[in-house]
Motif scaffolding. Structure first.
Motif, mmCIF file in Angstrom:
data_model
loop_
_atom_site.group_PDB
_atom_site.id
_atom_site.type_symbol
_atom_site.label_atom_id
_atom_site.label_comp_id
_atom_site.label_asym_id
_atom_site.label_seq_id
_atom_site.Cartn_x
_atom_site.Cartn_y
_atom_site.Cartn_z
ATOM 1 N N LEU A 263 39.301 90.925 40.771
ATOM 2 C CA LEU A 263 38.389 90.038 40.053
ATOM 3 C C LEU A 263 39.016 89.697 38.708
ATOM 4 N N ASN A 264 38.981 88.423 38.361
ATOM 5 C CA ASN A 264 39.443 87.950 37.057
ATOM 6 C C ASN A 264 38.249 87.319 36.352
ATOM 7 N N TYR A 265 37.936 87.809 35.155
ATOM 8 C CA TYR A 265 36.782 87.348 34.393
ATOM 9 C C TYR A 265 37.241 86.526 33.202
ATOM 10 N N TYR A 266 36.550 85.424 32.966
ATOM 11 C CA TYR A 266 36.770 84.585 31.793
ATOM 12 C C TYR A 266 35.416 84.457 31.106
ATOM 13 N N LEU A 267 35.304 85.078 29.929
ATOM 14 C CA LEU A 267 34.041 85.110 29.193
ATOM 15 C C LEU A 267 34.183 84.400 27.858
ATOM 16 N N ILE A 268 33.148 83.690 27.486
ATOM 17 C CA ILE A 268 33.104 83.074 26.160
ATOM 18 C C ILE A 268 32.988 84.162 25.094
ATOM 19 N N ALA B 8 31.720 90.463 24.151
ATOM 20 C CA ALA B 8 30.622 91.388 23.866
ATOM 21 C C ALA B 8 29.676 91.514 25.062
ATOM 22 N N ASN B 9 29.751 90.602 26.008
ATOM 23 C CA ASN B 9 28.908 90.634 27.212
ATOM 24 C C ASN B 9 29.490 91.494 28.331
ATOM 25 N N ILE B 10 30.511 92.282 28.036
ATOM 26 C CA ILE B 10 31.167 93.060 29.088
ATOM 27 C C ILE B 10 30.216 94.051 29.759
ATOM 28 N N VAL C 94 31.170 100.866 43.620
ATOM 29 C CA VAL C 94 31.544 101.406 42.308
ATOM 30 C C VAL C 94 32.483 102.605 42.422
ATOM 31 N N ASN C 95 32.545 103.240 43.594
ATOM 32 C CA ASN C 95 33.480 104.349 43.795
ATOM 33 C C ASN C 95 34.894 103.861 44.093
ATOM 34 N N HIS C 96 35.013 102.613 44.513
ATOM 35 C CA HIS C 96 36.315 101.996 44.796
ATOM 36 C C HIS C 96 36.308 100.570 44.252
ATOM 37 N N PRO C 97 36.237 100.422 42.932
ATOM 38 C CA PRO C 97 36.139 99.076 42.349
ATOM 39 C C PRO C 97 37.439 98.304 42.506
ATOM 40 N N PRO C 98 37.335 96.987 42.615
ATOM 41 C CA PRO C 98 38.547 96.167 42.723
ATOM 42 C C PRO C 98 39.334 96.173 41.416
ATOM 43 N N ALA C 99 40.594 95.838 41.520
ATOM 44 C CA ALA C 99 41.403 95.611 40.323
ATOM 45 C C ALA C 99 40.763 94.463 39.548
ATOM 46 N N SER C 100 40.968 94.437 38.235
ATOM 47 C CA SER C 100 40.330 93.366 37.476
ATOM 48 C C SER C 100 41.066 93.068 36.182
ATOM 49 N N THR C 101 40.777 91.874 35.686
ATOM 50 C CA THR C 101 41.285 91.400 34.400
ATOM 51 C C THR C 101 40.140 90.691 33.710
ATOM 52 N N LEU C 102 39.997 90.911 32.404
ATOM 53 C CA LEU C 102 38.984 90.210 31.635
ATOM 54 C C LEU C 102 39.658 89.538 30.451
ATOM 55 N N VAL C 103 39.341 88.266 30.259
ATOM 56 C CA VAL C 103 39.903 87.487 29.167
ATOM 57 C C VAL C 103 38.762 86.788 28.443
ATOM 58 N N GLN C 104 38.766 86.888 27.116
ATOM 59 C CA GLN C 104 37.829 86.088 26.333
ATOM 60 C C GLN C 104 38.477 84.732 26.086
ATOM 61 N N VAL C 105 37.706 83.677 26.323
ATOM 62 C CA VAL C 105 38.203 82.316 26.134
ATOM 63 C C VAL C 105 37.334 81.594 25.124
ATOM 64 N N GLU D 231 33.238 82.539 33.972
ATOM 65 C CA GLU D 231 33.887 82.104 35.207
ATOM 66 C C GLU D 231 34.587 83.317 35.787
ATOM 67 N N ILE D 232 34.478 83.495 37.095
ATOM 68 C CA ILE D 232 35.076 84.654 37.751
ATOM 69 C C ILE D 232 35.865 84.197 38.977
ATOM 70 N N GLU D 233 37.123 84.623 39.037
ATOM 71 C CA GLU D 233 37.967 84.401 40.208
ATOM 72 C C GLU D 233 37.960 85.672 41.049
ATOM 73 N N ALA D 234 38.139 85.523 42.354
ATOM 74 C CA ALA D 234 38.179 86.687 43.224
ATOM 75 C C ALA D 234 39.246 86.523 44.291
#
Length: 144
Positions: free
Chosen positions: A90-95, A98-100, A113-124, A135-138
């Motif tokens: 999952l790739n997250y793009y947040l304005i 603080a909403n994490i 939640v015991n095997h969560p996907p890899a992820s990236t979070l970016v503030q834009v 916006e979230i990519e998967a």
């Protein structure tokens, strides 16, 4: 230099689709489906809080937008025979980063939640519309 015969002989490695469970966008496809032999890989376009008719859900409400965005991801994955357990990235793009905690709380209703996907979070600073807050990519891998 490429020739038309070169393109004509290329094998199609992905199909580009717009599942009926989500809005059909203009100018791109919602998902690329790649046949990997014993499984399918799904590369989802960034999902936002648009419902099936293209209307924004949760104007000004980040939690409502995150919920709709995950519902869209789930609908696309299920349309190809998978479940949210098949989501591997999952790739997250947040304005506003603080909403994490809101993202995590809603995400945890959709993933294992015991095997969560890899992820990236970016503030834009901005997404494609001023009223879109996330916006979230998967990426998913679905066994045949």
């Amino acid at each position: 230099m490429f020739s038309t015969t070169c393109f004509a002989q290329q094998k199609v490695v992905a199909t580009l689709e717009n599942p009926p469970a989500v809005v059909t966008p203009k100018g791109y496809s919602q998902v690329a489906v790649i046949d990997m032999g014993n499984s399918y890989m799904l590369l989802l376009s960034g999902q936002v809080a648009l419902d099936k008719s293209g209307q924004l859900v949760g104007k000004g409400d980040v939690a409502a937008q995150i919920e709709q965005t995950f519902a869209n991801i789930k609908a696309i994955v299920e349309s190809k025979g998978g479940t949210m357990a098949n989501v591997v990235k999952l790739n997250y793009y947040l304005i506003d980063v603080a909403n994490i905690q809101t993202v995590r709380a809603i995400r945890d209703k959709y993933i294992d939640v015991n095997h969560p996907p890899a992820s990236t979070l970016v503030q834009v600073s901005k997404l494609f519309r001023d009223d879109v807050l996330v916006e979230i990519e998967a990426t998913a891998v679905i066994p045949k």
